[in-house]
Design a protein around this motif. Structure first.
Motif, PDB file in Angstrom:
ATOM      1  N   ASP A 144      38.568  32.454  36.043  1.00  0.00           N
ATOM      2  CA  ASP A 144      38.623  32.194  37.612  1.00  0.00           C
ATOM      3  C   ASP A 144      40.143  31.667  37.668  1.00  0.00           C
ATOM      4  O   ASP A 144      40.573  30.964  36.814  1.00  0.00           O
ATOM      5  CB  ASP A 144      37.824  31.417  38.278  1.00  0.00           C
ATOM      6  CG  ASP A 144      37.761  31.715  39.791  1.00  0.00           C
ATOM      7  OD1 ASP A 144      38.788  32.523  40.351  1.00  0.00           O
ATOM      8  OD2 ASP A 144      37.075  30.942  40.452  1.00  0.00           O
ATOM      9  N   GLU A 145      40.748  31.844  39.031  1.00  0.00           N
ATOM     10  CA  GLU A 145      42.088  31.091  39.028  1.00  0.00           C
ATOM     11  C   GLU A 145      42.221  31.265  40.894  1.00  0.00           C
ATOM     12  O   GLU A 145      41.378  31.885  41.127  1.00  0.00           O
ATOM     13  CB  GLU A 145      43.237  32.041  38.387  1.00  0.00           C
ATOM     14  CG  GLU A 145      43.582  33.253  38.525  1.00  0.00           C
ATOM     15  CD  GLU A 145      44.756  33.845  37.881  1.00  0.00           C
ATOM     16  OE1 GLU A 145      45.869  33.005  38.144  1.00  0.00           O
ATOM     17  OE2 GLU A 145      44.553  34.701  37.252  1.00  0.00           O
ATOM     18  N   SER A 146      43.202  30.662  41.262  1.00  0.00           N
ATOM     19  CA  SER A 146      43.590  30.708  42.483  1.00  0.00           C
ATOM     20  C   SER A 146      44.046  32.142  43.090  1.00  0.00           C
ATOM     21  O   SER A 146      44.708  32.867  42.141  1.00  0.00           O
ATOM     22  CB  SER A 146      44.576  29.666  42.953  1.00  0.00           C
ATOM     23  OG  SER A 146      45.957  29.913  42.668  1.00  0.00           O
ATOM     24  N   GLU A 190      44.243  27.167  46.237  1.00  0.00           N
ATOM     25  CA  GLU A 190      43.025  26.591  45.928  1.00  0.00           C
ATOM     26  C   GLU A 190      41.748  27.509  46.069  1.00  0.00           C
ATOM     27  O   GLU A 190      40.725  27.346  45.153  1.00  0.00           O
ATOM     28  CB  GLU A 190      42.507  25.420  46.704  1.00  0.00           C
ATOM     29  CG  GLU A 190      43.708  24.217  46.561  1.00  0.00           C
ATOM     30  CD  GLU A 190      42.928  22.903  47.313  1.00  0.00           C
ATOM     31  OE1 GLU A 190      41.830  23.078  47.860  1.00  0.00           O
ATOM     32  OE2 GLU A 190      44.095  21.978  47.380  1.00  0.00           O
ATOM     33  N   SER A 213      39.438  30.756  45.300  1.00  0.00           N
ATOM     34  CA  SER A 213      39.161  31.511  44.109  1.00  0.00           C
ATOM     35  C   SER A 213      39.203  33.089  44.152  1.00  0.00           C
ATOM     36  O   SER A 213      38.789  33.747  45.280  1.00  0.00           O
ATOM     37  CB  SER A 213      37.582  31.423  43.806  1.00  0.00           C
ATOM     38  OG  SER A 213      37.036  32.301  43.113  1.00  0.00           O
ATOM     39  N   THR A 232      38.023  35.147  42.033  1.00  0.00           N
ATOM     40  CA  THR A 232      36.823  35.647  41.557  1.00  0.00           C
ATOM     41  C   THR A 232      35.748  35.794  42.715  1.00  0.00           C
ATOM     42  O   THR A 232      34.953  36.665  42.825  1.00  0.00           O
ATOM     43  CB  THR A 232      36.078  35.039  40.488  1.00  0.00           C
ATOM     44  OG1 THR A 232      35.746  33.788  40.777  1.00  0.00           O
ATOM     45  CG2 THR A 232      37.052  35.162  39.318  1.00  0.00           C
ATOM     46  N   HIS A 246      40.232  41.111  40.135  1.00  0.00           N
ATOM     47  CA  HIS A 246      40.395  40.036  38.781  1.00  0.00           C
ATOM     48  C   HIS A 246      39.677  40.746  37.571  1.00  0.00           C
ATOM     49  O   HIS A 246      40.115  40.704  36.489  1.00  0.00           O
ATOM     50  CB  HIS A 246      39.559  38.932  38.951  1.00  0.00           C
ATOM     51  CG  HIS A 246      39.661  37.640  37.942  1.00  0.00           C
ATOM     52  ND1 HIS A 246      38.510  37.659  37.139  1.00  0.00           N
ATOM     53  CD2 HIS A 246      40.694  36.931  37.634  1.00  0.00           C
ATOM     54  CE1 HIS A 246      38.742  36.726  36.302  1.00  0.00           C
ATOM     55  NE2 HIS A 246      40.152  36.333  36.393  1.00  0.00           N
ATOM     56  N   VAL A 257      38.466  27.671  43.565  1.00  0.00           N
ATOM     57  CA  VAL A 257      38.132  28.195  42.046  1.00  0.00           C
ATOM     58  C   VAL A 257      36.984  27.431  41.584  1.00  0.00           C
ATOM     59  O   VAL A 257      36.721  26.384  41.833  1.00  0.00           O
ATOM     60  CB  VAL A 257      39.422  27.681  41.478  1.00  0.00           C
ATOM     61  CG1 VAL A 257      39.365  28.013  39.847  1.00  0.00           C
ATOM     62  CG2 VAL A 257      40.739  28.206  41.760  1.00  0.00           C
TER      63      VAL A 257
END
Length: 506
Positions: free
Chosen positions: A183-185, A217, A219, A221, A228, A462
């Motif tokens: 995951d990431e922003s 901030e 997510s 995903t 993603h 996230v």
């Protein structure tokens, strides 16, 4: 009540006037009178907690999907509908919360099917993709409004504030390196794959308008899972979408047969609402629930939930209700406080989901005061502005010779911008100054309405996907007869909330 005698029987003959039982109380020493009055025991009862759109939908699906259980819905406030709130004032309709529903995808089709089953077809107002409010969407940068690209031609043309055609972002994706992660922003993902300007002027304002949130901030995903996933598998979003078409969402074959869904697809609906505002949906659904014999109790906040063997006991100020199952459509933080005694670990997990507060100001002006029809505009977080965006309500749904605008402000930044308790006058001043400076509307509004929607939008930061997975896994592990539904978990939109409710009760 200590010292009172006890009762063994609260049954009696049916009263033919109201189909209820005349209560006959037999005195002895087994069950206290207080317990008899304040503890409701029912075989095969399901409690739905929360009377927003997800709670109403959950109760509806429980009934229509064949549940033979008695269904009880509990709502803490004095009204049903949650954040859907359409208010009439001198012949005009103001939307204080959501105002349109998207027609796309299975979630959109599911809501259309629900609307058809409720007999709402004749009340629908649809907007197709060629409408000005769909075509014209803007962002405010450096004090000027800029139209976002809306056609193949504009995608290949340099449009301010972008320094190059948006098509060039595809080239960036083809050559960008894959970063392996869970995951990431959203901001990080978009910037990495498509370039900083896409993240700054497209993704950032979009997340402010939809989630009132901070793209740095939120997510990827949770909010753009497919993008993603294909990047992680193929190393490129565009290549992945082309190669992985077989795994794209397939239209639900049952929903495709719905006449309203067929009509929406044929006429290319982008969004839709209802005459009288979106709350018409709530009112008709509420009426249907009453007709179906579902018990709706407002002004009844849940104080606690405790386990009782394989069942749960729902506690209110007035009674304790033993039920076979609970479908919670409460905001996660509300559920956290009432489930704490049953599972501190579950309560702690629920508390990790943050919320954003939004100030909403509806402004009504006499006549048509806008230079050009459009959906409205959003403000990127890079701009020194307290406003998230301005919606041109009457461009989408005209209401005679008047212009209605909705100014949204604060969100993730609400407390830092306005403190804990800003006055209505302060928010109104911010709203009127914004439309004066940006839209050049110098006249005073003939009517206005100011509201603060506290903790109205959960923030899928996230790690949110893992959080909601762990929540459901823990509930299953502890064998708690509890289902989670609503916008705290599976999507913040109205369509998402309704679909979440449906899946929870299947």
């Amino acid at each position: 009540m200590a010292g009172l005698d006890t009762v063994t029987d609260v049954s009696g003959p049916i009263n033919p006037n109201n189909n209820t039982r005349n209560i006959v109380i037999s005195i002895n020493k087994s069950i206290s009178l207080q317990e008899c009055i304040h503890k409701r025991k029912a075989i095969n009862m399901i409690a739905v907690l929360g009377g927003g759109i997800s709670g109403l939908a959950a109760a509806h699906y429980l009934k229509t999907l064949g549940s033979s259980s008695r269904i009880l819905l509990l709502e803490a406030s004095s009204r049903l509908g949650g954040w859907i709130n359409s208010v009439e004032q001198d012949g005009a309709v103001y939307e204080l919360g959501p105002r349109t529903l998207r027609a796309a995808g299975n979630a959109g089709a599911n809501t259309l099917a629900l609307a058809e089953s409720l007999g709402l077809r004749e009340k629908i107002i649809s907007i197709n993709y060629s409408h000005a409010s769909t075509q014209n969407r803007m962002i405010l940068v450096d004090g000027k409004l800029h139209k976002l690209p809306n056609s193949l031609k504009t995608v290949f043309t340099k449009c301010s504030p972008f320094s190059k055609p948006l098509a060039m972002s595809a080239v960036n994706d083809l050559f960008a390196k894959k970063v392996v992660n869970n995951d990431e922003s959203l901001f990080s993902f978009a910037s990495r794959r498509f370039g900083l300007e896409i993240a700054k002027y497209a993704i950032d304002p979009l997340t402010r308008g939809v989630f009132a949130g901070n793209a740095c901030e939120l997510s990827v995903t949770s909010l753009a899972r497919r993008l993603h996933e294909v990047e992680q598998q193929y190393g490129s979003v565009l290549v992945g979408l082309l190669k992985d078409r077989k795994n794209a969402e397939k239209p639900d074959p049952l929903l495709r047969k719905c006449e309203l869904v067929i009509q929406a697809r044929k006429e290319k609906w982008a969004v839709w609402s209802l005459s009288g505002g979106l709350e018409t949906f709530v009112k008709v659904l509420q009426e249907k629930l009453v007709q179906d014999g579902i018990e709706l109790k407002t002004s009844t906040p849940v104080k606690g939930i405790k386990k009782s063997s394989s069942k749960l006991v729902v506690q209110t100020d007035e009674e304790e209700i033993e039920v076979n199952k609970v479908v919670s459509c409460l905001p996660s933080r509300n559920l956290s406080s009432v489930i704490r005694a049953t599972s501190p670990e579950l309560s702690q997990l629920l508390d990790t989901i943050p919320y954003a507060t939004v100030g909403v100001v509806n402004l009504e002006y006499k006549g048509q005061v806008l230079d050009e029809p459009a959906f409205g505009y959003l403000v990127p977080s890079s701009q020194p502005n307290k406003v998230l965006g301005v919606i041109f309500d009457t461009c989408t749904f005209p209401q005679g010779d008047r212009t209605i605008l909705t100014v949204m402000m604060g969100g993730y930044w609400f407390k830092s911008l306005f403190g804990d308790t800003p006055s209505s006058e302060e928010l109104l001043e911010v709203a009127t100054r914004e439309v004066k400076e940006t839209l050049k509307i110098t006249m005073k509004p003939v009517h206005y309405k100011v509201n603060i929607l506290r903790d109205c939008i959960p923030q899928y930061v996230v790690g949110h996907s893992e959080t909601q997975h762990n929540l459901r896994k823990l509930i299953q592990h502890m064998k708690i007869p509890l289902c989670l539904a609503g916008n705290s978990y599976d999507g913040v939109g109205v369509n998402d909330a309704i679909m979440s409710a449906k899946r929870a009760v299947l």
